[in-house]
Design a protein around this motif. Structure first.
Motif, PDB file in Angstrom:
ATOM      1  N   UNK A 135       0.754  -1.217   0.030  1.00 29.31           N
ATOM      2  CA  UNK A 135       0.003   0.091   0.077  1.00 29.31           C
ATOM      3  C   UNK A 135       0.836   1.373  -0.182  1.00 29.31           C
ATOM      4  N   UNK A 136       2.005   1.222   0.550  1.00 30.59           N
ATOM      5  CA  UNK A 136       2.894   2.259   0.852  1.00 30.59           C
ATOM      6  C   UNK A 136       3.484   2.819  -0.661  1.00 30.59           C
ATOM      7  N   UNK A 137       3.164   1.933  -1.641  1.00 27.37           N
ATOM      8  CA  UNK A 137       3.915   2.502  -3.062  1.00 27.37           C
ATOM      9  C   UNK A 137       2.965   3.240  -3.748  1.00 27.37           C
ATOM     10  N   UNK A 138       1.542   3.394  -3.194  1.00 20.81           N
ATOM     11  CA  UNK A 138       0.654   4.048  -3.756  1.00 20.81           C
ATOM     12  C   UNK A 138       0.358   3.921  -5.136  1.00 20.81           C
ATOM     13  N   UNK A 139       0.329   2.805  -5.650  1.00 19.37           N
ATOM     14  CA  UNK A 139       0.385   2.241  -7.141  1.00 19.37           C
ATOM     15  C   UNK A 139      -1.063   2.744  -7.740  1.00 19.37           C
ATOM     16  N   UNK A 140      -1.002   3.155  -8.834  1.00 19.19           N
ATOM     17  CA  UNK A 140      -2.363   3.246  -9.629  1.00 19.19           C
ATOM     18  C   UNK A 140      -2.946   1.951 -10.319  1.00 19.19           C
ATOM     19  N   UNK A 141      -1.880   1.147 -10.454  1.00 16.11           N
ATOM     20  CA  UNK A 141      -2.357  -0.205 -11.353  1.00 16.11           C
ATOM     21  C   UNK A 141      -1.319  -1.378 -11.044  1.00 16.11           C
ATOM     22  N   UNK A 142      -1.761  -2.432 -10.844  1.00 16.79           N
ATOM     23  CA  UNK A 142      -0.885  -3.575 -10.750  1.00 16.79           C
ATOM     24  C   UNK A 142      -0.863  -4.345 -11.993  1.00 16.79           C
ATOM     25  N   UNK A 143       0.204  -4.808 -12.316  1.00 19.77           N
ATOM     26  CA  UNK A 143       0.419  -5.929 -13.652  1.00 19.77           C
ATOM     27  C   UNK A 143       1.063  -7.139 -13.352  1.00 19.77           C
ATOM     28  N   UNK A 144       0.352  -8.362 -13.711  1.00 16.92           N
ATOM     29  CA  UNK A 144       0.550  -9.587 -13.093  1.00 16.92           C
ATOM     30  C   UNK A 144       0.924 -10.508 -14.534  1.00 16.92           C
ATOM     31  N   UNK A 145       2.167 -11.040 -14.523  1.00 11.36           N
ATOM     32  CA  UNK A 145       2.564 -11.937 -15.639  1.00 11.36           C
ATOM     33  C   UNK A 145       3.268 -12.931 -15.085  1.00 11.36           C
ATOM     34  N   UNK A 146       2.543 -14.330 -15.295  1.00  8.57           N
ATOM     35  CA  UNK A 146       3.213 -15.567 -14.694  1.00  8.57           C
ATOM     36  C   UNK A 146       3.740 -15.273 -13.025  1.00  8.57           C
ATOM     37  N   UNK A 147       2.606 -15.164 -12.128  1.00 10.60           N
ATOM     38  CA  UNK A 147       2.946 -15.001 -10.937  1.00 10.60           C
ATOM     39  C   UNK A 147       1.927 -16.126 -10.383  1.00 10.60           C
ATOM     40  N   UNK A 148       1.504 -15.880  -8.960  1.00 14.28           N
ATOM     41  CA  UNK A 148       0.667 -16.789  -8.274  1.00 14.28           C
ATOM     42  C   UNK A 148      -0.660 -16.182  -8.077  1.00 14.28           C
TER      43      UNK A 148
END
Length: 312
Positions: free
Chosen positions: A75-88
């Motif tokens: 949460x501390x990174x205050x991201x606008x978007x997360x991107x997932x590629x070959x994760x869990x």
């Protein structure tokens, strides 16, 4: 936008690299914890971690994705978007955190081939095309609304490894397109149910070692597709004179069969062929247990198989 990237293997590195080259701001990377590997059981870093560390990107490696400390750090990174590629698989508390949600890149033309092994199953099933899709994560795995997709052609002798490399590159470009469209607000997600229509969906469950055992009583097309669909990993296998033999590449020969099904014949120098009901599998790239992988001519120079062996 401020982006958090989640991924582990080499397949994901191409996407992370493409985002950075496109000028996107990746504020942190989430990847798998270091794990012991090899005979020495030395700790091995994921391909994504190695890449991110070389570029000075902050890295998080949570054991548990619901860990309160990890969630606070995320949460501390205050991201606008997360991107997932070959994760869990992500819990909702993670994928719902950013204002724009979480985008996943999947190596199939969704809604077909949802699951852990879409590349392998597409080749095993003899598909002539596959592709990549980007979609927004929701509760059920691989079911979120589609953002973009792109097709690729599968050649008749392409292996899963060949398709993997092709989709890795195409997928990286599609992900950049997706991120830029989200930033511009120029994208309309499409429910997968609308794309599926009345079609019977094809699935891509996890593949286990026993799935690679070759049944020589199957048609030659099916055996050939199994071999290329499991190459280079986890690999189709059989036995040669009682020894486990992995087969990485083959050529199928549809023809009348003059040898009992489940036997092989060879000239001892240039070819090794296994009999199926409707033809032969001419193996071209093999590995005997305890030996190196090699082409069939090199293999036969160092091994003298019997002329015919019956498999039960």
């Amino acid at each position: 936008m401020r982006i958090i990237f989640m991924g582990t293997p080499e397949f994901a590195v191409a996407s992370l690299d493409a985002l950075l080259n496109a000028g996107e701001e990746v504020v942190a990377v989430i990847t798998a914890p270091d794990k012991p590997a090899g005979r020495g059981q030395k700790l091995q870093q994921s391909a994504v971690k190695v890449y991110a560390a070389a570029r000075g990107i902050p890295i998080l490696q949570p054991e548990k994705l619901r860990d309160p400390q990890f969630l606070n750090d995320l949460k501390s990174f205050e991201a606008d978007l997360q991107v997932v590629v070959a994760f869990r698989m992500l819990p909702e508390v993670v994928w719902s955190m950013p204002p724009l949600g979480t985008v996943n890149l999947h190596a199939s033309l969704l809604p077909h081939y949802r699951g852990a092994a879409p590349i392998n199953h597409a080749v095993i099933n003899g598909e002539t095309e596959s592709g990549v899709s980007t979609f927004l994560l929701q509760h059920e795995i691989d079911t979120g609304n589609i953002l973009f997709s792109q097709k690729v052609t599968i050649g008749p002798d392409d292996t899963a490894g060949d398709l993997h490399d092709q989709l890795m590159t195409v997928g990286a470009g599609l992900l950049v397109k997706t991120v830029k469209a989200l930033a511009a607000g120029k994208i309309t997600p499409i429910p997968q149910e609308r794309l599926a229509g009345d079609a019977v969906l094809k699935h891509a469950p996890k593949i286990f070692k026993e799935d690679g055992k070759i049944d020589w009583h199957r048609p030659v097309d099916e055996v050939h597709n199994l071999i290329r669909g499991l190459s280079p990993y986890p690999t189709a296998y059989t036995e040669l004179d009682g020894h486990p033999l992995k087969i990485f590449r083959s050529v199928k020969e549809r023809t009348s069969v003059s040898h009992p099904i489940g036997t092989y014949y060879t000239d001892g120098m240039t070819f090794l062929k296994f009999a199926c009901p409707d033809g032969y599998i001419d193996v071209r790239d093999v590995q005997l247990a305890g030996k190196k992988r090699m082409d069939i001519r090199a293999f036969l120079r160092g091994y003298r198989p019997r002329s015919v062996t019956i498999f039960t």
